[in-house]
Structure formats: C-alpha cells, structure tokens
Design a protein around this motif. Structure first.
Motif, mmCIF file in Angstrom:
data_model
loop_
_atom_site.group_PDB
_atom_site.id
_atom_site.type_symbol
_atom_site.label_atom_id
_atom_site.label_comp_id
_atom_site.label_asym_id
_atom_site.label_seq_id
_atom_site.Cartn_x
_atom_site.Cartn_y
_atom_site.Cartn_z
ATOM 1 N N SER A 144 0.850 -1.201 0.000
ATOM 2 C CA SER A 144 0.000 0.000 0.000
ATOM 3 C C SER A 144 0.877 1.239 0.000
ATOM 4 O O SER A 144 1.738 1.404 0.865
ATOM 5 C CB SER A 144 -0.908 0.000 1.237
ATOM 6 O OG SER A 144 -1.727 1.148 1.249
ATOM 7 N N THR A 172 -3.325 -2.471 -2.528
ATOM 8 C CA THR A 172 -4.441 -1.523 -2.439
ATOM 9 C C THR A 172 -3.996 -0.180 -3.019
ATOM 10 O O THR A 172 -2.864 0.244 -2.809
ATOM 11 C CB THR A 172 -4.907 -1.352 -0.991
ATOM 12 O OG1 THR A 172 -3.864 -0.773 -0.201
ATOM 13 C CG2 THR A 172 -5.304 -2.689 -0.384
ATOM 14 N N ALA A 225 -9.830 -0.758 -0.959
ATOM 15 C CA ALA A 225 -9.976 -1.764 0.094
ATOM 16 C C ALA A 225 -9.689 -1.202 1.479
ATOM 17 O O ALA A 225 -8.831 -0.341 1.654
ATOM 18 C CB ALA A 225 -9.043 -2.941 -0.179
ATOM 19 N N HIS A 258 -8.079 -1.826 5.156
ATOM 20 C CA HIS A 258 -6.880 -2.567 5.526
ATOM 21 C C HIS A 258 -7.038 -3.493 6.726
ATOM 22 O O HIS A 258 -6.332 -4.489 6.835
ATOM 23 C CB HIS A 258 -5.734 -1.592 5.813
ATOM 24 C CG HIS A 258 -5.095 -1.052 4.578
ATOM 25 N ND1 HIS A 258 -4.172 -0.024 4.605
ATOM 26 C CD2 HIS A 258 -5.249 -1.373 3.268
ATOM 27 C CE1 HIS A 258 -3.776 0.250 3.375
ATOM 28 N NE2 HIS A 258 -4.424 -0.539 2.547
#
Length: 438
Positions: free
Chosen positions: A269, A298, A320, A322
């Motif tokens: 991420s 993500t 999304a 986490h």
C-alpha cells in the motif's frame, strides 16, 4: 464554565485541510468528540463535506482560503510528485497551504467564531491561520498533529531527513546544523507571516516557530511507544495515540482464495494521495511475483484507474479497507505514511518501508529504530524488494518485535478516548484560570 460543562457540552470549532493522510485522524477526532456529546463544527475543504456530517459534526466550507472540490491529482495543492527536490516541495507547501494563505484561513475561522462562539478551537498543526485565529480571538486553542511532531521534541533529531536519535558528538553536530538550516527555511516565510500578523494588529515574531507556541496544547495523534524516547515532554505537548479512522472510500473487501490460504500474505500500500508512486508500486509487484506468497495491492482514490502488470499471486484492489487484510498479513510493504505504519503495527505486522517524502522518512526511521521492519530507498530494485520481504518472513525477530510494539500501543489506551479526555481537561483548566489564552 463549570466542570460538568467542560465534560459534557463543549462548543468546538475544528479545522482541517485536504492533505490526504491528515484527513482520517481529524475525522476520527471529530467523531469521538461528537460521540461524547460535544457540539462540533468543522471548517474544511468541500471534499470532506459528507464525511464530516457522517462523523456527527456540522460542516463549514473554506470561503476565502483554498478549497478543494475533489481529490483528483490535478486539484492537489502541493503536487510534490512534480519535483524530486524535497526543499522545493516544502516551499510549495508553505506557500500554498501552511503559511501563504494564513490570512484567509484566519478570516474564515474568525467569521465562524463571530457567528457562533466556541469553547475551544481545535486547529491543525500545519495551518498557521488556525494558530493566528486562536491568538486573535483569545480562544483556548489546541493543535492536532495527525502524526509525529513537526517540531523536534527534546532528544529527537530534526524533522525531515529521517535521522536516528543522536548517539555521538558528530550526530549532535549534524542535528544542530540541519535544525539551523530548517529554521532558515521556515524563516524565509517570516515576512509573509508577520505581514499577516500586522494585518490583524499582532506584534511581529522573530521566528516562524514561535507561532505554534500561541496554542495551549499540541496533541500528537501517534503512539508514544512508536516515537523516539524523550526524557521529558514540554508541558503543552501530549500524546493521544493514533486516530485510525478508516477513509470513507475504503469499502472493498478481500477474501483469500482457498487454494492460497496457507501462503504468507503481503499487503502492498502506497499512500492515499498521488506521490508519483506508480513506478515503485510496479517494482514491488515485480519483486514479489512468483514467490510462494499471496500479495494484495491496495490503491486508494488517488490511484484509481492505474494500470499495473499483475502476476498470478497478486490481487489489486482499488478501494480496500486494511484492517481485515492486516489480521492475516505477515508483512506490509509501504511508503511509510503514518496511518499505514501505525495501523500495521497496531496489528503487530512488520514492514518494509520505502519513504517518498513528507513525514515518511521519519516514520521509517522509527520502524528501523524499533526493529519492526526494514527501510529501503524508493529506487530499490525488484530484487531488493523481494529480498527484504523474504528476510522479514524468515527472521522471526521482526514479527516478535512488531507484536511487542502492538501490545505497547494497546496498553496506552484508545486514541479517540484519550483525545477527548485531553480536550476536556484543557478546557476545564482554562476555565479555572490555570491556563492563559496564548
């Protein structure tokens, strides 16, 4: 105001600006204060309107001050991905957000205070206009820092380069030189700040760093256990703990394929805002391709529509949440934004950090200091990224130290409740005459 009023019915005016990672902690603070029964208004960019209302506050838009109507890269104030020079990025931020529009931020806040009085102003540690407004209106003012302190604490290295705490004469000399350079850079905006102060009839300052001291509290939305140790805190500085509000757009869920549930899971991420991270994201994916692991990438709002080459063991999710992924993750690969780092460590997950600017070098330094991950240069090759992940997976000390830090963060108590307690205590002390307005 009596003790009961200070704990049950405060009129709070809060401020925020659309800077990406600073938004969720501010919304978390607003949600906690409104949930406690306080009357909260928040002045912010139009991008935050729906989120502010959902958090239980009344929304006020910036009128004179800069106001983003969307979260596209084109509307970003700083656009720091356009330059590789961190100094240029800092100067842009000061010109366009922190100091340059201070008069307009202050005028909008003062108008809101004139329309409806407040018992406390919850300012932003980066918006000098919020500090000025509190000083002008003589309203008790607390500044919320959405991460570690921008201004060095006793025994801490200067903010920015990502140094470790000084251990030698050479280190202390280094810190003094960098601190002096940083002060000169800040003071390059002193004429602008003093012109704004003169506009409001305030005396000039000798240094820009004096302005934040007009606030009675600096509330750090980070964990003291994560930060570097310090022998003592200035009386006005308080740790309240991380405020890990989930971004409103993070609604997509991830489910591991049954065939891969026994594989280690790696979460990748890189920021909720554009930092030119497409290349490093692709290198991270390439470095983990073909490994006996499951990878979830993500993206977030800033990277919607980004096309990345995705091998069979990689799942890419645009929006999304986490927390669910982190309950199963073994490693997080990230840019080192404060929210991602503290959310990962709150789950006891070690990290590989590739800082790309802003506060990320300093977060990475703390990850390294506590031994809860590895720090790489953002230009690291796919091979180096893959090796770093394999090392964390194979050496149990990383997960053990991350688990220990998770327990320490949990023992400090929940951030939202601690923030509310600090706000209430501050207003109570002020009302009893224990504190002055500035």
């Amino acid at each position: 105001m009596n003790a009961t009023d200070a704990r049950s019915n405060l009129r709070i005016l809060a401020v925020c600006w659309e800077g990406g990672g600073n938004v969720p902690p501010t919304l978390g603070a607003v949600r906690a204060l409104a949930g406690r029964g306080h009357n909260v208004r928040l002045i912010a960019d139009d991008t935050m309107r729906a989120e502010v209302i959902d958090a239980g506050a009344r929304f006020l838009p910036w009128k004179r001050a800069p106001n983003r109507s969307d979260r596209s890269p084109e509307s970003c104030y700083v656009r720091d991905w356009e330059t590789s020079d961190p100094l240029a990025g800092f100067q842009r931020a000061c010109e366009r957000v922190f100091v340059g529009p201070a008069q307009f931020h202050a005028e909008d806040i003062l108008e809101a205070l004139a329309t409806e009085p407040a018992d406390i102003l919850l300012g932003a540690d980066m918006l000098f206009g919020s500090m000025l407004a509190g000083e002008i209106a003589k309203v008790p003012t607390a500044l919320l820092a959405s991460n570690i302190s921008l201004w060095p604490l006793p025994g801490h290295p200067p903010f920015g380069p990502g140094f470790q705490p000084a251990r030698s004469v050479a280190d202390r000399t280094r810190d003094a030189e960098v601190s002096a350079t940083a002060e000169r850079q800040w003071d390059g905006f002193l004429p602008c700040l003093n012109a704004t102060r003169a506009h409001f009839g305030l005396a000039p300052l000798f240094h820009v760093r004096e302005q934040p001291l007009s606030a009675g509290r600096h509330l750090l939305a980070t964990s003291r256990s994560f930060d570097f140790p310090t022998e003592h805190l200035p009386d006005h500085v308080r740790y309240v703990g991380p405020l890990l509000e989930m971004p409103s757009w993070a609604h997509e869920r991830w489910t591991s394929p049954l065939a891969h549930e026994m594989r280690p899971l790696v979460l990748v991420s890189f920021s909720t805002t554009n930092q030119g991270q497409a290349d490093v994201l692709q290198r991270a994916i390439s470095g983990l391709a073909g490994e006996p692991i499951e990878v979830v990438v993500t993206l977030g709002k800033a990277l919607e529509g980004l096309r990345l080459r995705s091998p069979a063991n990689v799942t890419i999710l645009p929006n999304a949440a986490h927390d669910e992924i982190l309950t199963k993750a073994s490693v997080v690969v990230t840019h080192g934004g404060h929210g991602t780092v503290l959310r990962s460590l709150s789950h006891g997950v070690p990290l590989v950090v590739l800082p790309m600017g802003r506060d990320q070098n300093d977060n990475a330094a703390r990850v390294d200091y506590h031994g809860v991950g590895l720090r790489l240069d953002p230009s690291a090759s796919p091979q180096m990224l893959g090796e770093a992940v394999r090392r964390i997976l194979s050496e149990s000390s990383f997960s053990e130290r991350a688990s220990a830090l998770r327990r320490a963060i949990a023992e400090e108590g929940p951030g939202p409740a601690r923030l509310v307690a600090e706000i209430e205590d501050f207003v109570l002390r002020y009302s009893q005459g224990a504190l002055s307005a500035a």
